[in-house]
Design a protein around this motif. Structure first.
Motif, PDB file in Angstrom:
ATOM      1  N   GLN A  32     -26.962  85.468  29.697  1.00 33.12           N
ATOM      2  CA  GLN A  32     -26.524  86.050  28.422  1.00 33.12           C
ATOM      3  C   GLN A  32     -25.014  85.907  28.206  1.00 33.12           C
ATOM      4  O   GLN A  32     -24.532  86.017  27.070  1.00 33.12           O
ATOM      5  CB  GLN A  32     -26.886  87.538  28.356  1.00 33.12           C
ATOM      6  CG  GLN A  32     -28.371  87.825  28.438  1.00 33.12           C
ATOM      7  CD  GLN A  32     -28.796  88.186  29.847  1.00 33.12           C
ATOM      8  OE1 GLN A  32     -28.348  87.551  30.807  1.00 33.12           O
ATOM      9  NE2 GLN A  32     -29.634  89.198  29.967  1.00 33.12           N
ATOM     10  N   THR A  33     -24.261  85.654  29.293  1.00 32.99           N
ATOM     11  CA  THR A  33     -22.807  85.548  29.148  1.00 32.99           C
ATOM     12  C   THR A  33     -22.396  84.377  28.270  1.00 32.99           C
ATOM     13  O   THR A  33     -21.335  84.402  27.663  1.00 32.99           O
ATOM     14  CB  THR A  33     -22.143  85.394  30.531  1.00 32.99           C
ATOM     15  OG1 THR A  33     -22.691  84.252  31.197  1.00 32.99           O
ATOM     16  CG2 THR A  33     -22.357  86.634  31.383  1.00 32.99           C
ATOM     17  N   VAL A  34     -23.223  83.343  28.189  1.00 33.77           N
ATOM     18  CA  VAL A  34     -22.846  82.158  27.411  1.00 33.77           C
ATOM     19  C   VAL A  34     -23.024  82.372  25.916  1.00 33.77           C
ATOM     20  O   VAL A  34     -22.584  81.541  25.107  1.00 33.77           O
ATOM     21  CB  VAL A  34     -23.656  80.908  27.846  1.00 33.77           C
ATOM     22  CG1 VAL A  34     -23.485  80.654  29.327  1.00 33.77           C
ATOM     23  CG2 VAL A  34     -25.129  81.062  27.491  1.00 33.77           C
ATOM     24  N   THR A  35     -23.658  83.469  25.515  1.00 36.26           N
ATOM     25  CA  THR A  35     -23.913  83.688  24.090  1.00 36.26           C
ATOM     26  C   THR A  35     -22.696  84.241  23.356  1.00 36.26           C
ATOM     27  O   THR A  35     -22.680  84.282  22.126  1.00 36.26           O
ATOM     28  CB  THR A  35     -25.100  84.652  23.885  1.00 36.26           C
ATOM     29  OG1 THR A  35     -24.771  85.939  24.424  1.00 36.26           O
ATOM     30  CG2 THR A  35     -26.343  84.115  24.578  1.00 36.26           C
ATOM     31  N   TRP A  36     -21.664  84.679  24.094  1.00 36.91           N
ATOM     32  CA  TRP A  36     -20.456  85.219  23.479  1.00 36.91           C
ATOM     33  C   TRP A  36     -19.358  84.153  23.474  1.00 36.91           C
ATOM     34  O   TRP A  36     -19.049  83.564  24.515  1.00 36.91           O
ATOM     35  CB  TRP A  36     -19.977  86.455  24.235  1.00 36.91           C
ATOM     36  CG  TRP A  36     -20.850  87.656  24.029  1.00 36.91           C
ATOM     37  CD1 TRP A  36     -21.918  88.033  24.792  1.00 36.91           C
ATOM     38  CD2 TRP A  36     -20.746  88.625  22.989  1.00 36.91           C
ATOM     39  NE1 TRP A  36     -22.481  89.177  24.300  1.00 36.91           N
ATOM     40  CE2 TRP A  36     -21.776  89.574  23.185  1.00 36.91           C
ATOM     41  CE3 TRP A  36     -19.878  88.792  21.912  1.00 36.91           C
ATOM     42  CZ2 TRP A  36     -21.960  90.667  22.340  1.00 36.91           C
ATOM     43  CZ3 TRP A  36     -20.061  89.883  21.073  1.00 36.91           C
ATOM     44  CH2 TRP A  36     -21.086  90.804  21.284  1.00 36.91           C
ATOM     45  N   ARG A  37     -18.754  83.910  22.313  1.00 44.23           N
ATOM     46  CA  ARG A  37     -17.717  82.878  22.175  1.00 44.23           C
ATOM     47  C   ARG A  37     -16.445  83.468  21.557  1.00 44.23           C
ATOM     48  O   ARG A  37     -16.509  84.406  20.761  1.00 44.23           O
ATOM     49  CB  ARG A  37     -18.222  81.752  21.253  1.00 44.23           C
ATOM     50  CG  ARG A  37     -19.633  81.262  21.566  1.00 44.23           C
ATOM     51  CD  ARG A  37     -19.680  80.270  22.676  1.00 44.23           C
ATOM     52  NE  ARG A  37     -21.069  79.916  22.999  1.00 44.23           N
ATOM     53  CZ  ARG A  37     -21.787  79.027  22.314  1.00 44.23           C
ATOM     54  NH1 ARG A  37     -21.256  78.414  21.269  1.00 44.23           N
ATOM     55  NH2 ARG A  37     -23.030  78.753  22.666  1.00 44.23           N
ATOM     56  N   PRO A  38     -15.279  82.903  21.864  1.00 44.31           N
ATOM     57  CA  PRO A  38     -14.022  83.400  21.290  1.00 44.31           C
ATOM     58  C   PRO A  38     -13.979  83.203  19.780  1.00 44.31           C
ATOM     59  O   PRO A  38     -14.384  82.150  19.278  1.00 44.31           O
ATOM     60  CB  PRO A  38     -12.963  82.510  21.954  1.00 44.31           C
ATOM     61  CG  PRO A  38     -13.617  81.910  23.154  1.00 44.31           C
ATOM     62  CD  PRO A  38     -15.059  81.797  22.812  1.00 44.31           C
ATOM     63  N   CYS A  39     -13.499  84.194  19.060  1.00 46.82           N
ATOM     64  CA  CYS A  39     -13.311  83.990  17.617  1.00 46.82           C
ATOM     65  C   CYS A  39     -12.331  84.993  17.004  1.00 46.82           C
ATOM     66  O   CYS A  39     -12.348  85.201  15.790  1.00 46.82           O
ATOM     67  CB  CYS A  39     -14.641  84.008  16.866  1.00 46.82           C
ATOM     68  SG  CYS A  39     -15.524  85.574  16.896  1.00 46.82           S
ATOM     69  N   ALA A  40     -11.470  85.603  17.809  1.00 49.87           N
ATOM     70  CA  ALA A  40     -10.513  86.561  17.260  1.00 49.87           C
ATOM     71  C   ALA A  40      -9.495  85.907  16.346  1.00 49.87           C
ATOM     72  O   ALA A  40      -8.853  86.585  15.541  1.00 49.87           O
ATOM     73  CB  ALA A  40      -9.793  87.294  18.395  1.00 49.87           C
TER      74      ALA A  40
END
Length: 487
Positions: A32-40
């Motif tokens: 599940q860690t790969v489902t979060w991506r940088p976008c700030a």
């Protein structure tokens, strides 16, 4: 402290030495860690935008070391945006503890910082000349931490700071530390703090260059293989050629584990724990407490005493080098594992490190990897030295921490979550659970120890979204910082 278990660990590592390295902890344990991506840094319809009319100037003097000051900068950006004010590039206070005169431009790329935030916050390098000569204390524009609550909410700044800003056109936040809470805070301000921390703050080329030497020498190759490398080291590691696969090279790059071992004398003394040194150790630590922590001594006189054993079972004792070694051995890291040790002022020195270096002889510090001439420009600059540790820990294949509450551990683990793409594992022991396991050290089998240690670490690696009030720099898995995609 744990002679029996350490002997079992040594025997177990010896048996595995010529086997293939099968430790699964070189990789993230949960997909599940790969489902979060940088976008700030992504612009949205909710972006605040830079105010056209500034309410005045905010001057911030940040205390602490490198990592405390980094947090202060990001919080100052958020406060300036909240109050529609113009932020003067924060000043870093000189501390008798850190003894580093470095300022913002000595650590971070100032022009890059301005460009990254130019659409959201008014930033200037210095106060206008007509404000420089003012006596801030005399006109009531000097605001200390004592006047702003710890982890203050937005209402505290609107009530305390804004009226002074509107009246005098300037405020000076002196000793600005941990003075902005994580919740409740508007979505846009949280996103701005993340953008500042994860995108706007890049180390100056001099730090990047020497940091790249550290990484290159322990990996034994000079190719940037991931986003973390490129974010932290810029162009000082070459990019992966499109037609090559460096991981499949004849010998492959050396993997390494970075260990942040918080076992300095101030940490050890403040904990009030005991570490196997008997009466001599107790006297030494008590003397240090009396000379360095008078407020702690006063508080202890008026509180119910808690034994060193109770403190340990409550998880309040810093992990010793012996305990760190046992955790790594329990996770299956082999005897020959390359370990980068962040910081090198371990209480007890080489004698205290003997158990760790015996199990893991390939343990190095920046002082081992860099020549005297390479380190010379960093000598007497603790923040710049800390930046090298920051880089080596953040770019490691695995980052192991012994105290998740420290600023370095928080910021580095958060950066690895943000840019790691699910391939930058962090090992977080639970001090309370580890104390319970080690309390059975006289009877525990090595197989049982391994099983319980692995379960403890796996639980700490389970991907969780940031909870209410939690540190956004350490836990950026939230919609204000990152975007979630379907796996």
């Amino acid at each position: 402290m744990y002679d029996r278990l350490l002997n079992l660990a040594s025997s177990a590592l010896s048996k595995k030495e010529h086997e293939q390295d099968l430790s699964k902890f070189w990789e993230e344990q949960f997909h599940q860690t790969v489902t979060w991506r940088p976008c700030a840094d992504r612009k949205t319809s909710r972006n605040l935008g830079k105010p056209k009319n500034s309410t005045g100037y905010i001057l911030v003097s940040a205390n602490g070391g490198l990592n405390q000051q980094r947090v202060a900068v990001c919080n100052a950006v958020a406060v300036a945006s909240l109050l529609n004010a113009t932020l003067v590039i924060p000043k870093f206070l000189y501390s008798n503890v850190w003894k580093d005169p470095s300022q913002f431009a000595d650590i971070y790329q100032e022009k890059y910082f301005f460009n990254m935030l130019k659409d959201e916050v008014n930033l200037v390098k210095e106060l206008p000349s007509h404000l420089k000569s003012l006596d801030f204390e005399e006109i009531g524009s000097l605001i200390t931490d004592a006047e702003i609550p710890k982890e203050a909410i937005t209402g505290d700044y609107i009530k305390t700071v804004l009226p002074i800003l509107l009246k005098n056109g300037v405020v000076h936040l002196l000793g600005f530390g941990n003075r902005l809470g994580f919740d409740p805070l508007p979505f846009e301000l949280q996103k701005l703090r993340c953008k500042c921390n994860f995108h706007a703050l890049k180390f100056v080329p001099r730090i990047q260059q020497v940091g790249s030497l550290l990484v290159r020498r322990i990996r034994k190759y000079s190719i940037a293989r991931n986003v973390l490398d490129r974010q932290l080291l810029g162009n000082f590691l070459s990019n992966i050629p499109s037609n090559s696969r460096p991981l499949d090279a004849a010998k492959g790059p050396s993997r390494y584990l970075a260990l942040h071992l918080r076992f300095e004398i101030d940490m050890v003394a403040y904990s009030r724990c005991e570490f196997g040194g008997g009466e001599d150790e107790r006297k030494e630590l008590q003397s240090y407490r009396e000379s360095h922590f008078p407020l702690l001594i006063q508080r202890l006189k008026n509180s119910k005493p808690v034994s060193a054993t109770e403190l340990r079972m409550l998880g309040r004792c810093p992990l010793t080098p012996e305990e760190a070694a046992l955790v790594l051995a329990g996770l299956g890291f082999k005897h020959g594992t390359f370990i980068y040790l962040a910081g090198s002022h371990i209480y007890g020195g080489k004698a205290r490190m003997q158990a760790l270096t015996s199990l893991y002889p390939n343990l190095v510090t920046k002082e081992d990897l860099l020549t005297a001439s390479e380190l010379a420009p960093f000598r007497n600059y603790s923040s710049r030295l800390a930046a090298l540790d920051f880089i080596a820990c953040a770019t490691a294949d695995v980052f192991a921490i012994t105290d998740s509450g420290s600023q370095l551990s928080s910021l580095v683990s958060g950066l690895r979550t943000y840019y790691g793409g699910g391939h930058a594992p962090t090992l977080r022991p639970s001090k309370k659970r580890l104390a319970a396991i080690l309390s059975e050290n006289d009877t525990l089998t090595w197989e049982s120890f391994e099983e319980r240690i692995r379960k403890m670490i796996e639980e700490g690696q389970r991907p969780r979204t940031r909870g209410y009030g939690r540190n956004i720099y350490r836990q950026p898995r939230c919609l204000e910082c990152m975007c979630k995609y379907r796996s």
